[in-house]
Design an enzyme around this catalytic site. Sequence first.
Site, short mmCIF file in Angstrom:
data_model
loop_
_atom_site.label_atom_id
_atom_site.label_comp_id
_atom_site.label_asym_id
_atom_site.label_seq_id
_atom_site.Cartn_x
_atom_site.Cartn_y
_atom_site.Cartn_z
CE LYS A 112 -3.95 -2.29 0.48
NZ LYS A 112 -3.51 -3.70 0.56
C1 LIG Z 1 -4.14 -4.84 0.15
C2 LIG Z 1 -3.30 -6.04 0.09
C3 LIG Z 1 -3.56 -7.05 -0.85
C4 LIG Z 1 -4.71 -6.99 -1.82
O1 LIG Z 1 -4.55 -5.98 -2.78
P1 LIG Z 1 -5.81 -5.47 -3.62
O2 LIG Z 1 -5.28 -4.33 -4.41
O3 LIG Z 1 -6.84 -5.05 -2.62
O4 LIG Z 1 -6.26 -6.60 -4.47
C5 LIG Z 1 -2.71 -8.14 -0.88
N1 LIG Z 1 -1.69 -8.26 -0.01
C6 LIG Z 1 -1.42 -7.32 0.91
C7 LIG Z 1 -0.30 -7.53 1.86
C8 LIG Z 1 -2.21 -6.18 0.99
O5 LIG Z 1 -1.94 -5.24 1.91
#
Ligand SMILES: *Cc1c(COP(=O)(O)O)cnc(C)c1O
Length: 495
Positions: A112
Site C-alpha cells: 500500500k
Molecule cells: C491490500 C493487500 C492485498 C490486496 O490488494 P488489492 O489491491 O486489494 O487486491 C494483498 N496483499 C497485501 C499484503 C495487501 O496489503
Amino acid sequence: MNVTYTSTRGSQTPHTASAAILKGLAEDGGLFVPDHIPALPVSLEALTKMTYQETAYAVMHAFLTDYTEEELKECIDRAYDDKFDVPEIAPIVRVGNRYHLELFHGATIAFKDMALSILPHLMVKAAAKNHMEKEIVILTATSGDTGKAALAGFADVPGTKIIVFYPKAGVSAIQEKQMLTQKGDNTHVVGIHGNFDDAQTGVKQIFGDKALEKEMADKGFVFSSANSINIGRLVPQVVYYVYAYARLTVQGVLKAGDPLNVVVPTGNFGNILAAFYAKEMGIPIGKLICASNENKVLFDFFGNGCYDRNRPFVLTSSPSMDILISSNLERLIYWLTGANGAQTNAFMEELKKTGRYEITDTMVEKLKDFAGFFASETQTEAQIAKVYRETGYVMDTHTAVASSAADQYEAVSGDHRPVLVVSTASPYKFAGNVVRAIAGPQTETDDFVLVDQLEKLSGTPVPQAVEDIRKAPILHHTVCDKEQMVQAVRDFLKI
Ligand SMILES: *Cc1c(COP(=O)(O)O)cnc(C)c1O
C-alpha cells in the site's frame, strides 16, 4: 492527448485527473475510470535506462494529464525517497525459478506504501488546482495495510484529516499495533465490530449521504477517499509493473517484447487491475493470474462468470485479502461491457440487491488473459515452508497465496514463461503465522518475540517499521458498532 475521467455507472460528466482524485468516488456512486488507457509514452528500450522515479513520471504523466511536469515531479520526489529502505524502491528478487517483485520496502512494509506515499501529495496539489478551500477529510476502510499506510501518508499533512475504520478482530497483531500507535493530531483510528466488508460498506454509505455532505460542506469539510477506489491510488500502482518489466529486460530474463506472466495476491482487485492497465498501455504482460485465499469469490468469477458474495466470510492468515466485495472489479466490468455505464450500473444494482450477478458470454470471452486460482490455509502454510526449505527465502502469507497460485497455474497450463510474483508484504508483518509455517506450532504468542525468532530463521534484519512500534504507546482507543460509524466521524470532527 488529455485523459479525462468518468464514472463506471454512466454519468458522463468528464473530470480532470485532479478533480477525480479529490472526489474519490463519482457522484452516482460509481468509480472514476480514464476515458482511454494512454499508450506508453516512451519505448521499452528507453525504460530500461530509467530509475523508479523517472518511470513513475513517464507513467503518471500519461494518465494525470492536468498536473504540470513540475507538480508531478515534486510529488514523486517527496514520495519515493529514503522512506524506502532500498534505492530501487521496488526490487526484484529471484526465488527458485520465480521473480518476486518486493513491494514492501516502504514506511509501513506493505505494498500500500507504493501508492499511499504519493496520494497525499497528489491530493494537496489537486486541492490547490481546484481552488478547494475546505478541509479534506479522508475516510478509509482497511483490511489491515491500507490503514497504516494512509495514516502514515496523511499524518500532519496541512488541510487534511484522516479517519480509518478497521475490523477489530480481523487484522494481525502487528497491523493493529501499527495503526494504534500512529502519531499526528489529524489522525483517527476506529476498530469496528464487524468485518472488512462492513467497514467498506459503511464508508461507502457515508460517501453517498447527501444530507451529511451538505452539512459537512457548511462546516468547511469535504470527504475524500484513500481506498483503492480512488484513481490516485491506481495510477501509481501501474508504475511498478512497467518498472519490473524493464528491470527483467536489463537482467536478461526477458528480451524486449517477451510476455511476462504476473501473479497477484488479490483482495479489492486494485493491484491486479493496475497490472491490466500496464498491459493495456503496451507492456507485454502475458497471463494475469488472480490469486485468492479462502474468500475465493474471484476464483469462482474467473471460472464461471458469476460473481457471488453469498457465502461465509472467512478470517484467514492473509487478512488483507479477506474481502467478498472486490470494489475495483467494477472497473474491469465496465471495460468488459465496452464502457457501458448503464449495463455496469445494472450489475452493481444486482450485486447490492441479491449479492450476485452473472456477466454475459461476450464479456466472459474478453476475460481470456485472466486466470483465477486460490490457496487454502493449509496450502498457504505449506507454500511458505516449501519455498523456505528449497530456497531459504521467507515470504509473508499474502505472497504465499500468490506463490501457490503460480505453481497451480503452471501445473495445469504447462505455460513456463517467466512469472512475476507480486510480493505484497514483509513477512515481519505476519510474523506469527510465518514462524509457525516454517518451524511448526509455537508456545510463544507474543508477536514481537516471534519477530525476533523470524530474524534468526530468515537472516534478514527486523525492519525499522517493526522496531519503531515495539515500545510505542497506544494512542487510539475508539471501538464502535458498524451502525455507529457516522457518529464516530461526527465525534472526531466535533460537529
Ligand atoms: C491490500 C493487500 C492485498 C490486496 O490488494 P488489492 O489491491 O486489494 O487486491 C494483498 N496483499 C497485501 C499484503 C495487501 O496489503
